[in-house]
Design a protein around this motif. Sequence first.
Motif, PDB file in Angstrom:
ATOM      1  N   LEU A  92       0.759  -1.244  -0.077  1.00  0.00           N
ATOM      2  CA  LEU A  92       0.148  -0.108  -0.054  1.00  0.00           C
ATOM      3  C   LEU A  92       0.832   1.447   0.154  1.00  0.00           C
ATOM      4  O   LEU A  92       0.617   2.051  -0.686  1.00  0.00           O
ATOM      5  CB  LEU A  92      -0.955   0.027   1.227  1.00  0.00           C
ATOM      6  CG  LEU A  92      -1.629   1.035   1.372  1.00  0.00           C
ATOM      7  CD1 LEU A  92      -2.629   1.375   0.032  1.00  0.00           C
ATOM      8  CD2 LEU A  92      -2.739   0.915   2.571  1.00  0.00           C
ATOM      9  N   ALA A  93       1.942   1.188   0.908  1.00  0.00           N
ATOM     10  CA  ALA A  93       2.930   2.422   1.030  1.00  0.00           C
ATOM     11  C   ALA A  93       3.572   2.838  -0.492  1.00  0.00           C
ATOM     12  O   ALA A  93       3.646   3.634  -1.093  1.00  0.00           O
ATOM     13  CB  ALA A  93       3.996   2.159   1.822  1.00  0.00           C
ATOM     14  N   ALA A  94       3.763   1.553  -1.215  1.00  0.00           N
ATOM     15  CA  ALA A  94       4.284   1.622  -2.668  1.00  0.00           C
ATOM     16  C   ALA A  94       3.128   2.431  -3.551  1.00  0.00           C
ATOM     17  O   ALA A  94       3.624   3.128  -4.526  1.00  0.00           O
ATOM     18  CB  ALA A  94       4.858   0.294  -3.231  1.00  0.00           C
ATOM     19  N   GLU A  95       1.988   2.007  -3.388  1.00  0.00           N
ATOM     20  CA  GLU A  95       0.966   2.721  -4.311  1.00  0.00           C
ATOM     21  C   GLU A  95       0.753   4.045  -3.926  1.00  0.00           C
ATOM     22  O   GLU A  95       0.528   4.785  -4.813  1.00  0.00           O
ATOM     23  CB  GLU A  95      -0.401   1.883  -3.837  1.00  0.00           C
ATOM     24  CG  GLU A  95      -0.705   0.438  -4.489  1.00  0.00           C
ATOM     25  CD  GLU A  95      -2.084  -0.255  -4.075  1.00  0.00           C
ATOM     26  OE1 GLU A  95      -2.960   0.723  -4.231  1.00  0.00           O
ATOM     27  OE2 GLU A  95      -2.047  -1.132  -3.739  1.00  0.00           O
ATOM     28  N   VAL A  96       1.021   4.399  -2.642  1.00  0.00           N
ATOM     29  CA  VAL A  96       0.913   5.764  -2.277  1.00  0.00           C
ATOM     30  C   VAL A  96       1.918   6.384  -3.141  1.00  0.00           C
ATOM     31  O   VAL A  96       1.806   7.657  -3.711  1.00  0.00           O
ATOM     32  CB  VAL A  96       0.946   5.933  -0.819  1.00  0.00           C
ATOM     33  CG1 VAL A  96       1.064   7.419  -0.399  1.00  0.00           C
ATOM     34  CG2 VAL A  96      -0.167   5.180  -0.100  1.00  0.00           C
ATOM     35  N   LEU A  97       3.255   6.034  -2.927  1.00  0.00           N
ATOM     36  CA  LEU A  97       4.459   6.657  -3.558  1.00  0.00           C
ATOM     37  C   LEU A  97       4.131   6.914  -4.899  1.00  0.00           C
ATOM     38  O   LEU A  97       4.691   7.963  -5.445  1.00  0.00           O
ATOM     39  CB  LEU A  97       5.778   6.045  -3.163  1.00  0.00           C
ATOM     40  CG  LEU A  97       6.074   5.950  -1.676  1.00  0.00           C
ATOM     41  CD1 LEU A  97       7.199   5.151  -1.513  1.00  0.00           C
ATOM     42  CD2 LEU A  97       6.167   7.315  -1.090  1.00  0.00           C
ATOM     43  N   GLU A  98       3.680   5.870  -5.702  1.00  0.00           N
ATOM     44  CA  GLU A  98       3.507   6.223  -7.037  1.00  0.00           C
ATOM     45  C   GLU A  98       2.611   6.950  -7.570  1.00  0.00           C
ATOM     46  O   GLU A  98       2.641   7.670  -8.424  1.00  0.00           O
ATOM     47  CB  GLU A  98       3.103   4.590  -7.647  1.00  0.00           C
ATOM     48  CG  GLU A  98       2.873   4.353  -9.191  1.00  0.00           C
ATOM     49  CD  GLU A  98       4.029   4.574  -9.996  1.00  0.00           C
ATOM     50  OE1 GLU A  98       4.018   5.035 -10.998  1.00  0.00           O
ATOM     51  OE2 GLU A  98       5.452   4.468  -9.366  1.00  0.00           O
ATOM     52  N   ARG A  99       1.278   7.039  -6.898  1.00  0.00           N
ATOM     53  CA  ARG A  99       0.148   8.093  -7.142  1.00  0.00           C
ATOM     54  C   ARG A  99       0.779   9.648  -6.997  1.00  0.00           C
ATOM     55  O   ARG A  99       0.738  10.263  -7.759  1.00  0.00           O
ATOM     56  CB  ARG A  99      -0.789   7.872  -5.956  1.00  0.00           C
ATOM     57  CG  ARG A  99      -2.022   8.761  -6.315  1.00  0.00           C
ATOM     58  CD  ARG A  99      -2.810   8.726  -7.786  1.00  0.00           C
ATOM     59  NE  ARG A  99      -3.831   9.386  -7.691  1.00  0.00           N
ATOM     60  CZ  ARG A  99      -4.940   8.784  -7.557  1.00  0.00           C
ATOM     61  NH1 ARG A  99      -5.209   7.598  -7.599  1.00  0.00           N
ATOM     62  NH2 ARG A  99      -6.023   9.566  -7.932  1.00  0.00           N
ATOM     63  N   ILE A 100       1.682   9.544  -5.978  1.00  0.00           N
ATOM     64  CA  ILE A 100       2.209  11.131  -5.697  1.00  0.00           C
ATOM     65  C   ILE A 100       3.243  11.379  -7.048  1.00  0.00           C
ATOM     66  O   ILE A 100       3.081  12.401  -7.404  1.00  0.00           O
ATOM     67  CB  ILE A 100       2.966  11.288  -4.443  1.00  0.00           C
ATOM     68  CG1 ILE A 100       1.913  10.931  -3.287  1.00  0.00           C
ATOM     69  CG2 ILE A 100       3.818  12.541  -4.281  1.00  0.00           C
ATOM     70  CD1 ILE A 100       2.620  10.775  -1.662  1.00  0.00           C
ATOM     71  N   ASP A 101       3.906  10.632  -7.469  1.00  0.00           N
ATOM     72  CA  ASP A 101       4.893  10.376  -8.179  1.00  0.00           C
ATOM     73  C   ASP A 101       4.689  10.892  -9.733  1.00  0.00           C
ATOM     74  O   ASP A 101       4.919  11.726 -10.311  1.00  0.00           O
ATOM     75  CB  ASP A 101       5.903   9.430  -8.365  1.00  0.00           C
ATOM     76  CG  ASP A 101       7.243   9.495  -9.166  1.00  0.00           C
ATOM     77  OD1 ASP A 101       7.406  10.771  -9.313  1.00  0.00           O
ATOM     78  OD2 ASP A 101       8.064   8.380  -9.317  1.00  0.00           O
ATOM     79  N   THR A 102       3.269  10.315  -9.993  1.00  0.00           N
ATOM     80  CA  THR A 102       2.559  10.110 -11.323  1.00  0.00           C
ATOM     81  C   THR A 102       2.035  11.773 -11.249  1.00  0.00           C
ATOM     82  O   THR A 102       1.892  12.467 -12.178  1.00  0.00           O
ATOM     83  CB  THR A 102       1.560   9.110 -11.355  1.00  0.00           C
ATOM     84  OG1 THR A 102       2.188   7.806 -11.398  1.00  0.00           O
ATOM     85  CG2 THR A 102       0.817   9.376 -12.753  1.00  0.00           C
ATOM     86  N   THR A 103       1.441  11.943 -10.171  1.00  0.00           N
ATOM     87  CA  THR A 103       0.769  13.336 -10.079  1.00  0.00           C
ATOM     88  C   THR A 103       1.803  14.573 -10.169  1.00  0.00           C
ATOM     89  O   THR A 103       1.507  15.458 -10.796  1.00  0.00           O
ATOM     90  CB  THR A 103      -0.124  13.440  -8.790  1.00  0.00           C
ATOM     91  OG1 THR A 103      -0.785  12.348  -8.642  1.00  0.00           O
ATOM     92  CG2 THR A 103      -0.857  14.918  -8.511  1.00  0.00           C
ATOM     93  N   MET A 104       3.002  14.316  -9.680  1.00  0.00           N
ATOM     94  CA  MET A 104       4.030  15.283  -9.665  1.00  0.00           C
ATOM     95  C   MET A 104       4.644  15.414 -10.929  1.00  0.00           C
ATOM     96  O   MET A 104       5.193  16.283 -11.241  1.00  0.00           O
ATOM     97  CB  MET A 104       4.773  15.105  -8.496  1.00  0.00           C
ATOM     98  CG  MET A 104       5.625  16.318  -8.099  1.00  0.00           C
ATOM     99  SD  MET A 104       6.615  16.029  -6.682  1.00  0.00           S
ATOM    100  CE  MET A 104       7.671  14.393  -6.786  1.00  0.00           C
ATOM    101  N   ALA A 105       4.667  14.341 -11.852  1.00  0.00           N
ATOM    102  CA  ALA A 105       5.117  14.177 -13.107  1.00  0.00           C
ATOM    103  C   ALA A 105       5.089  15.341 -13.943  1.00  0.00           C
ATOM    104  O   ALA A 105       5.711  15.891 -14.714  1.00  0.00           O
ATOM    105  CB  ALA A 105       4.995  13.079 -13.676  1.00  0.00           C
ATOM    106  N   GLY A 106       3.755  16.023 -13.731  1.00  0.00           N
ATOM    107  CA  GLY A 106       3.283  17.084 -14.801  1.00  0.00           C
ATOM    108  C   GLY A 106       4.027  18.253 -14.409  1.00  0.00           C
ATOM    109  O   GLY A 106       4.128  19.398 -15.124  1.00  0.00           O
TER     110      GLY A 106
END
Length: 201
Positions: A92-106
Amino acid sequence: AQGLRLFLRHARHESGATDDPHELHTRLDSLNRQIRRYTASMLEHPNLTPQQTNLRASLIEEEDFSATLADSLYQLARRLERQPLAGNAGMLAAEVLERIDTTMAGLLEAESAPAASDRAARQAAHEQTLLAWRARVLAPASGMDWEARGALLALLGSAERALFVIDRIHAERASVSRQLVRAPQAADAAWGDGDLAGQPA
């Protein structure tokens, strides 16, 4: 945004990540304050147009939001450093980090200001995802002990703040065009061409 992503790499224990998130946070904070100070000094330009003045004010606000984002990501990295998570909690922690990373990519894109309707839809999606994550943490069948659950709930708090601030940065970029409108030639002669001040922070 590249520097901010180093916090996520540290949280994931990736190669090339910073060894000291505290030092990274300190350096980013110092750089952020220098950028805000420099941009503020441009407000003394004697012949700024209203558009240029508004742009510089918006850039200062964007840098302030960026500093807040750095605080949230630093907190997130430190939490996972102090209490590594494994099993279902780690997934679950990995999912959280991925969501933030994807959102921040823009934020790495020069013109990354989605339409207001798109931002509203994305914010709603964030809220739904956060609620779903919280439900998974609290579910009796989660397979997590109380310590992991507590760590994840705190992590979700950091994630919520980070996602909100990322969307706020997008909104700030959309509020004022980042295309620099040149000052009169007399002002250019005194201050230079002003290109640096017109770049996204």
